[in-house]
Design an enzyme around this catalytic site. Structure first.
Site, short mmCIF file in Angstrom:
data_model
loop_
_atom_site.label_atom_id
_atom_site.label_comp_id
_atom_site.label_asym_id
_atom_site.label_seq_id
_atom_site.Cartn_x
_atom_site.Cartn_y
_atom_site.Cartn_z
N TYR A 90 -4.94 4.92 -7.07
CA TYR A 90 -6.30 5.06 -6.54
C TYR A 90 -6.31 5.93 -5.30
CZ TYR A 90 -5.36 1.74 -2.72
OH TYR A 90 -4.86 1.14 -1.58
N ARG A 116 -2.63 13.92 -3.23
CA ARG A 116 -1.84 12.68 -3.29
C ARG A 116 -2.06 11.96 -4.62
NH1 ARG A 116 -2.59 8.45 1.41
NH2 ARG A 116 -4.59 8.21 0.36
N LYS A 159 0.50 5.35 -4.40
CA LYS A 159 -0.71 4.57 -4.07
C LYS A 159 -1.20 3.81 -5.30
CE LYS A 159 -4.95 5.18 -1.35
NZ LYS A 159 -4.68 4.07 -0.42
N GLU A 209 4.43 -0.06 8.14
CA GLU A 209 3.02 0.36 8.26
C GLU A 209 2.14 -0.87 8.26
OE1 GLU A 209 1.81 2.64 4.78
OE2 GLU A 209 3.14 1.48 3.50
N LEU A 221 3.14 4.69 2.77
CA LEU A 221 2.20 5.60 2.13
C LEU A 221 2.07 6.85 3.01
CD1 LEU A 221 0.30 5.57 -0.37
CD2 LEU A 221 -1.54 5.32 1.28
#
Ligand code: PMP
Length: 284
Positions: free
Chosen positions: A32, A51, A147, A179, A204
């Site tokens: 996504y 991405r 992702k 993260e 990410l």
């Protein structure tokens, strides 16, 4: 009622239906992107699509999205839902092979879903007061650079953080911060250096991260892309996170320890302003 997008069609949200055999539903086999909208325009659309293509390719999808078509669809959704500020969610799954089977079949048609979320992004009470962060172990699979919609752990962490009176969770791998639950993590050292973990399979590759680091470079701020520990973060002058929905969001506290004065720091505040301005100028 929202108008949403499903496989080329614009439909009322309660009429958009997908198969119970869709692999995103059964195996989290979907990727996504979330693109923010300011003044009715898309922020860093190109970055998000690049991405998306990478996520699909890392998971060996045969499907190659038509980016011009996706741009048209994003714009149409903005128009149909009258969005001036908010988010557009885009999900591409491997689709349904008509049954449940771990092994991936060739030639399944992807499922492409998009919907809008109206939201105030620039005006943010959280950014004004600074986030309270709690840390948790990072037990995600070791391809956090892709992702995927496999977001259960992040979702549990956010819920647990909220139950403990915090705003968000940062994750720790071998004592180092990877993260946030849905954002990249930064600290600012005593001498004003911005530190954020280097790109790898463990985080990410944030589209906002790339843009904010570029802004920082233009301001001639010092940047170090490297591991940092929880202790270093707790003793930092400032801390903040970045994401497409939160932009640059200052951190006021980590695991009960105030960061600096316990209020948003000047570098985070400046970067937030500059990021928003720069991206409004290039929005499409
Ligand atoms: N890390 C994680 C785990 C995320 O979920 C997100 C937001 N999707 C980010 C970082 C930030 O990425 P971006 O700036 O592209 O929104």
């Amino acid at each position: 009622m929202r108008t949403v997008y499903l496989n080329g069609q614009f439909l009322p949200e309660n009429e958009a239906k997908i198969s119970i055999f869709d692999r995103s539903f059964l195996f989290a086999d979907g990727v996504y992107e979330v693109t923010s909208v300011l003044e009715g325009k898309l922020i860093d659309f190109k970055g998000h699509m690049t991405r998306l293509q990478r996520s699909l390719s890392e998971l060996n999808y045969e499907f190659k999205p038509d980016i011009d078509q996706l741009l048209e669809a994003h714009r149409e959704l903005i128009k149909l839902n009258n969005i001036t500020e908010g988010l557009i969610y885009l999900q591409v799954s491997r689709g349904s092979a008509g049954d449940r089977d771990f092994a991936i079949k060739k030639d399944t048609q992807p499922t492409i879903v998009m919907f809008t979320q109206e939201k105030s992004l620039i005006k943010s009470p959280l950014a004004e007061r600074g986030q309270k962060i709690i840390t948790f172990p990072d037990i995600r699979w070791r391809r956090s650079d892709i992702k995927t919609v496999q977001l259960l752990y992040a979702s549990l962490l956010k819920t647990e953080a909220a139950a403990k009176g915090a705003d968000d969770a940062w994750m720790l791998l071998d004592g180092f911060v990877t993260e946030g639950s849905s954002n990249n993590a930064y600290i600012v050292t005593e001498d004003g250096t911005i530190v954020t973990r280097e790109l790898s399979n463990d985080i990410l590759h944030g589209i906002t991260r790339a843009s904010v680091l570029k802004c920082a470079e233009e301001l001639q701020l010092k940047i170090e892309e490297r591991h940092f520990t929880l202790e270093e973060a707790q003793n930092a002058k400032e801390a903040f996170s970045t994401s497409a929905s939160g932009f640059v969001c200052p951190v006021a506290e980590i695991d009960g320890k105030k960061i600096g004065e316990g209020v948003p720091g000047p570098i985070a505040k400046r970067l937030r302003e500059i990021y928003i301005k720069a991206n409004l100028d290039t929005a499409i």
